[in-house]
Scaffold this active site. Structure first.
Site, PDB file in Angstrom:
ATOM      1  N   TYR A 181      -7.423  -6.683  -6.823  1.00 10.41           N
ATOM      2  CA  TYR A 181      -6.212  -6.285  -6.092  1.00 10.41           C
ATOM      3  C   TYR A 181      -6.057  -7.127  -4.821  1.00 10.41           C
ATOM      4  O   TYR A 181      -4.985  -7.703  -4.566  1.00 10.41           O
ATOM      5  CB  TYR A 181      -6.319  -4.796  -5.756  1.00 10.41           C
ATOM      6  CG  TYR A 181      -5.092  -4.196  -5.121  1.00 10.41           C
ATOM      7  CD1 TYR A 181      -3.970  -3.898  -5.883  1.00 10.41           C
ATOM      8  CD2 TYR A 181      -5.059  -3.901  -3.756  1.00 10.41           C
ATOM      9  CE1 TYR A 181      -2.839  -3.326  -5.297  1.00 10.41           C
ATOM     10  CE2 TYR A 181      -3.939  -3.335  -3.169  1.00 10.41           C
ATOM     11  CZ  TYR A 181      -2.833  -3.046  -3.943  1.00 10.41           C
ATOM     12  OH  TYR A 181      -1.719  -2.481  -3.363  1.00 10.41           O
ATOM     13  N   SER A 212       0.183  -6.095   0.566  1.00  9.08           N
ATOM     14  CA  SER A 212      -0.625  -4.933   0.925  1.00  9.08           C
ATOM     15  C   SER A 212      -1.357  -5.255   2.226  1.00  9.08           C
ATOM     16  O   SER A 212      -1.491  -6.436   2.599  1.00  9.08           O
ATOM     17  CB  SER A 212      -1.659  -4.675  -0.188  1.00  9.08           C
ATOM     18  OG  SER A 212      -2.627  -3.738   0.232  1.00  9.08           O
TER      19      SER A 212
HETATM   20  N1  LIG Z   1       0.506   3.206  -2.240  1.00  9.38           N
HETATM   21  C1  LIG Z   1      -0.226   2.459  -1.471  1.00  9.38           C
HETATM   22  O1  LIG Z   1      -1.090   2.959  -0.746  1.00  9.38           O
HETATM   23  C2  LIG Z   1       0.026   0.965  -1.388  1.00  9.38           C
HETATM   24  C3  LIG Z   1      -0.556   0.257  -0.330  1.00  9.38           C
HETATM   25  C4  LIG Z   1      -0.315  -1.116  -0.233  1.00  9.38           C
HETATM   26  C5  LIG Z   1       0.481  -1.761  -1.159  1.00  9.38           C
HETATM   27  N2  LIG Z   1       1.018  -1.042  -2.195  1.00  9.38           N
HETATM   28  C6  LIG Z   1       1.880  -1.778  -3.125  1.00  9.38           C
HETATM   29  O2  LIG Z   1       3.181  -1.231  -3.069  1.00  9.38           O
HETATM   30  C7  LIG Z   1       3.859  -1.471  -4.317  1.00  9.38           C
HETATM   31  C8  LIG Z   1       4.494  -0.174  -4.788  1.00  9.38           C
HETATM   32  O3  LIG Z   1       3.463   0.744  -5.107  1.00  9.38           O
HETATM   33  P1  LIG Z   1       3.610   2.326  -4.936  1.00  9.38           P
HETATM   34  O4  LIG Z   1       2.709   2.721  -3.851  1.00  9.38           O
HETATM   35  O5  LIG Z   1       5.036   2.718  -4.884  1.00  9.38           O
HETATM   36  O6  LIG Z   1       2.919   2.773  -6.308  1.00  9.38           O
HETATM   37  P2  LIG Z   1       3.507   3.385  -7.669  1.00  9.38           P
HETATM   38  O7  LIG Z   1       2.443   3.223  -8.677  1.00  9.38           O
HETATM   39  O8  LIG Z   1       4.028   4.730  -7.414  1.00  9.38           O
HETATM   40  O9  LIG Z   1       4.747   2.429  -7.966  1.00  9.38           O
HETATM   41  C9  LIG Z   1       4.593   1.156  -8.544  1.00  9.38           C
HETATM   42  C10 LIG Z   1       5.650   1.018  -9.618  1.00  9.38           C
HETATM   43  O10 LIG Z   1       5.470  -0.269 -10.255  1.00  9.38           O
HETATM   44  C11 LIG Z   1       5.645  -0.061 -11.643  1.00  9.38           C
HETATM   45  N3  LIG Z   1       4.980  -1.129 -12.395  1.00  9.38           N
HETATM   46  C12 LIG Z   1       3.662  -1.323 -12.549  1.00  9.38           C
HETATM   47  N4  LIG Z   1       3.420  -2.347 -13.376  1.00  9.38           N
HETATM   48  C13 LIG Z   1       4.628  -2.821 -13.749  1.00  9.38           C
HETATM   49  C14 LIG Z   1       5.037  -3.865 -14.594  1.00  9.38           C
HETATM   50  N5  LIG Z   1       4.143  -4.635 -15.246  1.00  9.38           N
HETATM   51  N6  LIG Z   1       6.362  -4.093 -14.750  1.00  9.38           N
HETATM   52  C15 LIG Z   1       7.276  -3.303 -14.114  1.00  9.38           C
HETATM   53  N7  LIG Z   1       6.940  -2.289 -13.306  1.00  9.38           N
HETATM   54  C16 LIG Z   1       5.626  -2.047 -13.123  1.00  9.38           C
HETATM   55  C17 LIG Z   1       5.032   1.303 -11.917  1.00  9.38           C
HETATM   56  O11 LIG Z   1       5.464   1.832 -13.152  1.00  9.38           O
HETATM   57  C18 LIG Z   1       5.505   2.083 -10.692  1.00  9.38           C
HETATM   58  O12 LIG Z   1       6.735   2.722 -10.913  1.00  9.38           O
HETATM   59  C19 LIG Z   1       2.795  -2.035  -5.259  1.00  9.38           C
HETATM   60  O13 LIG Z   1       2.945  -3.439  -5.324  1.00  9.38           O
HETATM   61  C20 LIG Z   1       1.493  -1.678  -4.575  1.00  9.38           C
HETATM   62  O14 LIG Z   1       0.455  -2.560  -4.920  1.00  9.38           O
HETATM   63  C21 LIG Z   1       0.805   0.294  -2.334  1.00  9.38           C
END
Ligand SMILES: NC(=O)c1ccc[n+]([C@@H]2O[C@H](COP(=O)([O-])OP(=O)(O)OC[C@H]3O[C@@H](n4cnc5c(N)ncnc54)[C@H](O)[C@@H]3O)[C@@H](O)[C@H]2O)c1
Length: 273
Positions: free
Chosen positions: A169, A156
């Site tokens: 986080y 992130s």
């Molecule tokens: N959206 C943002 O602004 C943002 C910014 C920086 C980093 N991220 C990171 O990007 C990655 C993807 O996030 P996103 O934005 O697509 O969010 P999201 O919540 O839409 O997708 C994350 C996915 O991970 C799955 N997940 C969560 N816990 C799990 C587990 N224990 N086992 C298996 N699957 C699991 C969820 O069910 C979901 O489908 C994450 O690691 C998040 O921390 C997101």
């Protein structure tokens, strides 16, 4: 014309929606087959909806629509044994494994005094140990094949610059920055590259749920308004998930054969001050 990852196989966690789904589609557009996992039930530790089996089925549909093969299963990244069996089944069906996107993650956010030992542990278990589990499940077939590979850890912007109201986080995402570099050093001799991607705010269900009215930004700002806007993108608007998928594709492809141990910010500049 051959795709940029033609006939490679990519293992993606958190593939049911958001960035995981966008990466599955983008890699499939460029010729990869996909091994996809996500959870299929609400994780009780997470204060917003996690993915469903229907979400994962939609990712499968989108990949197959592109003419690529996909092996999908439900699995929690905390379950190392199940991850290994899903990878084995995927490799048995698709024939190989070249690319890993350890993308599954959760954001349990709020001011420091709202962090509990349960939320701290859940965040570390999923974001950090779950990512380690993912890499460990994928390495045996990649090493056995001897073709090298590309592993990408989704950290992130908060893995490069800490944000307010993201204590657990940020801690978990900083840890991934170090984990990527350590793996990269040790695996380089086997031509396995390991890089981390550092998204700023991305338009996904996670961002939608965590920035909803009454969420951590509102409560945090009410207590500590000076901290609002740290790490914000310099570019206008909310980043589409496909922008992260493009960065993932770049790191997955042979175009980056000499890029390893790199922390790639895709954040509209937000961490580059
Ligand atoms: N959206 C943002 O602004 C943002 C910014 C920086 C980093 N991220 C990171 O990007 C990655 C993807 O996030 P996103 O934005 O697509 O969010 P999201 O919540 O839409 O997708 C994350 C996915 O991970 C799955 N997940 C969560 N816990 C799990 C587990 N224990 N086992 C298996 N699957 C699991 C969820 O069910 C979901 O489908 C994450 O690691 C998040 O921390 C997101």
């Amino acid at each position: 014309m051959a795709g940029r990852v033609e006939n490679k196989v990519a293992f993606i966690t958190g593939a049911a929606r958001g960035q995981g789904r966008a990466a599955a589609v983008r890699l499939a557009e460029e010729g990869a087959d996909i091994i996809a996992i996500d959870v299929d039930k609400q994780l009780p530790e997470v204060p917003y909806p996690t993915a469903t089996a229907e979400d994962l089925a939609e990712t499968v549909r989108l990949v197959e629509k592109l003419g690529r093969r996909v092996v999908a299963d439900t699995c929690d990244v905390r379950d190392a044994a199940k991850l290994a069996s899903v990878v084995a089944a995927g490799v048995a069906e698709l024939g190989r494994l070249d690319i890993v996107l350890a993308n599954a993650g959760v954001a349990i956010l709020g001011p420091w005094h709202t962090v509990t030992s349960e939320s701290m542990r859940a965040t570390v278990d999923i974001n950090l140990i779950g990512t380690w589990n993912t890499v460990m499940a994928a390495l045996p077939p990649i090493l056995a094949a001897g073709n090298g590979g590309s592993i990408i850890l989704t950290s992130s912007a908060n893995g490069l610059k800490a944000g307010p109201w993201t204590l657990a986080y940020s801690a978990s995402k900083y840890a991934l920055t170090g984990m990527a570099k350590s793996f990269a050093m040790e695996l380089a001799k086997d031509r396995i590259r390991v890089n981390s991607v550092h998204p700023g705010a991305v338009d996904t269900p996670m961002a939608e749920f965590t920035s909803a009215p009454g969420g951590f930004i509102e409560t945090g700002t009410a207590e500590n308004p000076n901290l609002l806007g740290m790490c914000n993108s310099w570019l206008p608007g909310l980043m589409p998930a496909r922008e992260i998928a493009n960065a993932v594709l770049f790191l997955a492809s042979d175009e980056t054969a000499w890029i390893t141990g790199h922390a790639l910010a895709v954040d509209g500049g937000g961490t580059q001050y």
